[in-house]
Motif scaffolding. Structure first.
Motif, short mmCIF file in Angstrom:
data_model
loop_
_atom_site.label_atom_id
_atom_site.label_comp_id
_atom_site.label_asym_id
_atom_site.label_seq_id
_atom_site.Cartn_x
_atom_site.Cartn_y
_atom_site.Cartn_z
N PRO A 387 0.80 -1.22 0.00
CA PRO A 387 0.00 0.00 0.00
C PRO A 387 0.83 1.27 0.00
N SER A 388 1.95 1.27 0.71
CA SER A 388 2.76 2.48 0.77
C SER A 388 3.45 2.77 -0.55
N GLU A 389 3.62 1.75 -1.39
CA GLU A 389 4.34 1.92 -2.64
C GLU A 389 3.44 2.32 -3.81
N VAL A 390 2.17 1.93 -3.77
CA VAL A 390 1.30 2.26 -4.89
C VAL A 390 0.73 3.67 -4.79
N PHE A 391 0.68 4.22 -3.57
CA PHE A 391 0.14 5.56 -3.41
C PHE A 391 1.23 6.60 -3.62
N PRO A 392 0.95 7.67 -4.37
CA PRO A 392 1.93 8.75 -4.49
C PRO A 392 2.05 9.51 -3.18
N LEU A 393 3.06 10.32 -3.09
CA LEU A 393 3.44 10.96 -1.84
C LEU A 393 2.32 11.77 -1.22
N SER A 394 1.56 12.51 -2.03
CA SER A 394 0.58 13.44 -1.48
C SER A 394 -0.58 12.76 -0.78
N VAL A 395 -0.89 11.50 -1.12
CA VAL A 395 -2.02 10.80 -0.49
C VAL A 395 -1.56 9.53 0.21
N ARG A 396 -0.27 9.36 0.37
CA ARG A 396 0.25 8.10 0.89
C ARG A 396 -0.21 7.82 2.30
N SER A 397 -0.16 8.80 3.19
CA SER A 397 -0.52 8.55 4.58
C SER A 397 -1.98 8.16 4.72
N LYS A 398 -2.86 8.85 3.99
CA LYS A 398 -4.28 8.51 4.07
C LYS A 398 -4.57 7.18 3.36
N GLY A 399 -3.86 6.90 2.28
CA GLY A 399 -4.04 5.63 1.60
C GLY A 399 -3.66 4.45 2.48
N VAL A 400 -2.54 4.58 3.18
CA VAL A 400 -2.11 3.52 4.08
C VAL A 400 -3.07 3.42 5.27
N SER A 401 -3.59 4.55 5.74
CA SER A 401 -4.55 4.52 6.84
C SER A 401 -5.81 3.76 6.45
N LEU A 402 -6.28 3.99 5.23
CA LEU A 402 -7.46 3.28 4.76
C LEU A 402 -7.17 1.79 4.62
N SER A 403 -5.99 1.45 4.16
CA SER A 403 -5.60 0.04 4.06
C SER A 403 -5.56 -0.61 5.44
N THR A 404 -5.05 0.13 6.43
CA THR A 404 -5.01 -0.38 7.80
C THR A 404 -6.41 -0.62 8.33
N ALA A 405 -7.34 0.29 8.00
CA ALA A 405 -8.73 0.10 8.42
C ALA A 405 -9.31 -1.16 7.80
N SER A 406 -8.97 -1.43 6.54
CA SER A 406 -9.41 -2.66 5.89
C SER A 406 -8.86 -3.88 6.62
N ASN A 407 -7.63 -3.79 7.08
CA ASN A 407 -7.03 -4.90 7.82
C ASN A 407 -7.81 -5.20 9.09
N TRP A 408 -8.12 -4.16 9.87
CA TRP A 408 -8.82 -4.37 11.13
C TRP A 408 -10.25 -4.84 10.91
N LEU A 409 -10.92 -4.33 9.86
CA LEU A 409 -12.29 -4.74 9.59
C LEU A 409 -12.35 -6.23 9.24
N ASN A 410 -11.48 -6.67 8.37
CA ASN A 410 -11.46 -8.08 7.99
C ASN A 410 -10.96 -8.95 9.13
N ASN A 411 -10.05 -8.41 9.94
CA ASN A 411 -9.59 -9.10 11.13
C ASN A 411 -10.75 -9.33 12.09
#
Length: 498
Positions: A387-411
């Motif tokens: 996730p950190s590599e596919v998102f460009p710099l300007s939206v990377r932190s929010k992109g990774v945050s959303l991915s983390t939320a997906s992790n916890w939801l499926n968890n």
């Protein structure tokens, strides 16, 4: 543990709720931490998360009712999710270092020199898996302690690391990157000088400190400008903080970033539905389902799952850049799907006659270990890197945050439904995981781009957009405006003369 099961004889539904309460709390904690991290200092945010975690742990080990225990897990989960957010959120580093970028602890990434950041990231991943192993075996060795101490002791031990981290937060220096984002440049320079062991006088004249500070200012300006866009957008953003924040998040679902957002969300979906946390949460239950008898044997085999995952992290660190993300994901998916399918077939064939087919039971155990090793070298580490590599710099932190939320939801979903699913059909449970892994193979083959040692232009071409290149051009423009290029040239000339 005997005292626990006699005190509270729970069924699959209650077991799932108790387990999933922590994941649901963690999801809420991760989302709350995203707001807290941008408005408070890192050390205060981590300290608050530690206090919440310790409160939850106290509820758990002192519980007199099942509700108190479940509540304690939910409250503790808030702290876990917040701390996990700080550990997992990728902080953008210069694109020159992109080929070696991995997920890093938020605070650690912000205060560490670039030349040791990679080692610290590897150490962080190593420590997480080590903690899981120690946690399991602590419970194993206290299982025969008389009375409620058998389960209260391991729950109480959680307080130790929580209190230690909270005390340590009092001595942490402020994050210079956050200070820059808040416009407190002089304080950021002072904090950076302290971290780099420079005196206040040296910080003014040291070109390396000035260059590093300007790099932080560049990143902060890039995120701000990319988030506001046009002058009209900027005026709308000034209309309200909540509206501005919502607009920034909605950018992830625009046409420019939607494919990248889907990669981050689906990466965490397949990571969780591969079945790894089902094995970690319900290892003894699943071991019983594949024919192992006796608590000691079942627990020791379950504990071996964590050890195998712990060992699998080591080769992953070595090969993850050499082999590439896509190759490891595809290979891991095949091995994991094969392992689950074999277990499903063996359970379907011998679930009523395990006693006379002990070899089949141990083959199933071998498949569990094979799955765990494949996961540890593929979906485990890549799930946090991709996730950190596919998102460009300007939206990377929010992109990774959303991915983390997906992790916890499926968890959370895994923790909730697996006990009932195993009771309904053990072979069907493993067949579900096998299907998910097979779908993961198709997904990684036809959808996931290779991001190891790949340029921004190549990644943009894969996603059919120029978002990364636009960020790079904007970043270069900001660097010129701030005088970073001139400062680097001057420092280079003075170094050559010396």
């Amino acid at each position: 543990m005997r005292d626990f099961t006699e005190r509270w004889p729970i069924g699959p539904l209650e077991k799932g709720i108790i387990t999933a309460a922590l994941e649901l709390g963690s999801l809420m904690g991760a989302l709350a931490a995203g707001v807290l991290a941008d408005h408070c200092s890192r050390r205060i945010s981590i300290l608050v998360a530690c206090v919440v975690f310790c409160i939850g742990s106290t509820f758990q080990f002192a519980a007199e009712t099942l509700f108190q225990l479940t509540l304690g897990r939910a409250v503790g989960g808030l702290g876990v999710g917040a701390l996990r957010y700080f550990l997992q959120l990728h902080v953008a580093i210069p694109e020159l270092n992109r080929s070696s970028s991995m997920l890093a602890p938020l605070y650690m990434a912000e205060i560490s020199p670039p030349e040791v950041r990679g080692s610290l990231m590897a150490l962080e991943q190593f420590a997480i898996v080590l903690g899981a192993v120690l946690g399991f075996w602590t419970g194993f060795f206290t299982r025969n302690v008389s009375g409620s101490s058998s389960w209260r002791i391991p729950l109480a031990i959680q307080l130790g690391p929580g209190i230690l981290l909270a005390i340590g937060c009092l001595f942490l220096p402020p994050s210079p990157r956050l200070l820059v984002m808040q416009g407190r440049t002089e304080e950021a320079l002072s904090a950076l000088a302290t971290l780099r062991r420079r005196s206040p006088e040296e910080s003014i004249s040291d070109p390396l400190l000035q260059i590093e500070l300007l790099e932080m200012k560049t990143e902060a300006a890039l995120i701000a400008r990319a988030g506001t866009g046009s002058e009209r957008d900027l005026r709308e953003f000034e209309g309200g903080l909540l509206r501005a924040e919502a607009r920034r998040w909605m950018r992830l679902f625009g046409r420019k970033y939607l494919k990248r957002t889907a990669i981050g969300i689906m990466m965490m979906f397949f990571q969780q539905w591969s079945g790894i946390n089902a094995l970690l949460y319900y290892g003894p239950t699943l071991m019983h389902s594949i024919g192992l008898q006796g608590d000691i044997v079942t627990l020791m085999v379950s504990g071996g799952i964590g050890i195998v995952q712990f060992l699998a992290v080591l080769p992953a660190i070595i090969f993850i850049d050499r082999s590439g993300r896509k190759t490891l994901l595809r290979g891991g998916s095949v091995v994991m799907a094969f392992s689950h399918f074999c277990i499903a077939v063996l359970i379907w064939q011998y679930e009523d006659s395990w006693a006379s087919h002990s070899l089949a039971a141990w083959i199933s155990v071998g498949c569990v270990y094979l799955f765990t090793a494949a996961y540890g070298t593929s979906y485990g580490p890549i799930g946090w890197i991709l996730p950190s590599e596919v998102f460009p710099l300007s939206v990377r932190s929010k992109g990774v945050s959303l991915s983390t939320a997906s992790n916890w939801l499926n968890n959370f979903l895994i923790g909730l439904i697996v006990p009932g699913l195993v009771e309904f059909s053990a072979s069907g449970t493993f067949l579900v995981f096998a299907t998910a892994c097979f779908c993961g193979y198709l997904w990684s083959t036809y959808t996931v781009p290779e991001t190891a040692n790949v340029s921004l232009e190549e990644i943009d071409a894969v996603f059919g957009s120029s978002a990364g290149q636009e960020d790079a051009l904007l970043k270069q423009q900001i660097e010129e405006e701030l005088g970073l290029h001139n400062l680097v040239q001057q420092w280079g000339l003075s170094t050559i003369r010396e």
